[in-house]
Write a protein that holds these residues in place. Sequence first.
Motif, PDB file in Angstrom:
ATOM      1  N   CYS A  95       9.410  -1.483  -3.709  1.00 16.98           N
ATOM      2  CA  CYS A  95       8.933  -1.028  -2.394  1.00 16.98           C
ATOM      3  C   CYS A  95       7.572  -0.347  -2.509  1.00 16.98           C
ATOM      4  N   LEU A  96       7.400   0.502  -3.517  1.00 17.72           N
ATOM      5  CA  LEU A  96       6.118   1.181  -3.709  1.00 17.72           C
ATOM      6  C   LEU A  96       5.019   0.172  -4.032  1.00 17.72           C
ATOM      7  N   LEU A  97       5.333  -0.815  -4.857  1.00 16.48           N
ATOM      8  CA  LEU A  97       4.357  -1.838  -5.199  1.00 16.48           C
ATOM      9  C   LEU A  97       3.959  -2.646  -3.959  1.00 16.48           C
ATOM     10  N   ALA A  98       4.932  -3.035  -3.152  1.00 17.52           N
ATOM     11  CA  ALA A  98       4.639  -3.781  -1.926  1.00 17.52           C
ATOM     12  C   ALA A  98       3.772  -2.946  -0.989  1.00 17.52           C
ATOM     13  N   HIS A  99       4.044  -1.655  -0.912  1.00 20.58           N
ATOM     14  CA  HIS A  99       3.242  -0.784  -0.054  1.00 20.58           C
ATOM     15  C   HIS A  99       1.804  -0.689  -0.575  1.00 20.58           C
ATOM     16  N   ALA A 100       1.644  -0.570  -1.890  1.00 18.85           N
ATOM     17  CA  ALA A 100       0.299  -0.522  -2.478  1.00 18.85           C
ATOM     18  C   ALA A 100      -0.467  -1.804  -2.165  1.00 18.85           C
ATOM     19  N   VAL A 101       0.193  -2.950  -2.290  1.00  9.86           N
ATOM     20  CA  VAL A 101      -0.440  -4.231  -1.977  1.00  9.86           C
ATOM     21  C   VAL A 101      -0.898  -4.238  -0.519  1.00  9.86           C
ATOM     22  N   ASN A 102      -0.033  -3.789   0.386  1.00  9.06           N
ATOM     23  CA  ASN A 102      -0.393  -3.757   1.804  1.00  9.06           C
ATOM     24  C   ASN A 102      -1.560  -2.823   2.078  1.00  9.06           C
ATOM     25  N   CYS A 103      -1.677  -1.743   1.313  1.00 14.10           N
ATOM     26  CA  CYS A 103      -2.772  -0.782   1.499  1.00 14.10           C
ATOM     27  C   CYS A 103      -4.137  -1.387   1.186  1.00 14.10           C
ATOM     28  N   VAL A 104      -4.185  -2.344   0.260  1.00 15.09           N
ATOM     29  CA  VAL A 104      -5.482  -2.894  -0.155  1.00 15.09           C
ATOM     30  C   VAL A 104      -5.735  -4.312   0.363  1.00 15.09           C
TER      31      VAL A 104
END
Length: 160
Positions: A95-104
């Motif tokens: 979930c954290l990785l997916a959120h990081a991807v969405n941030c950039v």
Amino acid sequence: MNSLSIFTHTGLELFLREITATDIPQIMTLERSAHTHPWRQSSFEDCLKGRQKCWLAESKNLLVGYVVVTHGGGDAELLNISVAPQFQRKGIGQCLLAHAVNCVKGKADMLFLEVRVSNRKAIELYSKEGFFEVGQRKNYYPTVNGHEDALLMAMQLDPI
């Protein structure tokens, strides 16, 4: 302050919100429990002042993980991602990785990261999420007995 609620694939409810300076002592406790060579507190403090995006995940008012990502010049880099040892393998890292991807997304074409070659769980997660190996950095990470290599990985980011 930005925040959102998401569920992991195991049904655990997470609340993601931006990290603040008051979160750093708690983050340092998690960082020390998850890494043999943790980031320094000043590294987290510097991230809050820069263009990095810093998010933490809480479940039932407990800090369970965090992620730090940055972007510039068409590329992005995952700087740090950690999940408390007692909460690993519950989908929080994903979930954290997916959120990081969405941030950039929309700000970079590629997302890069370095990971210890011995960190098989992380490499497995990154590979499953679409990262691929692009190289190695020799003797990049300190260890108790010297240094170990870093695996360089990248993910092609789709435009928004």
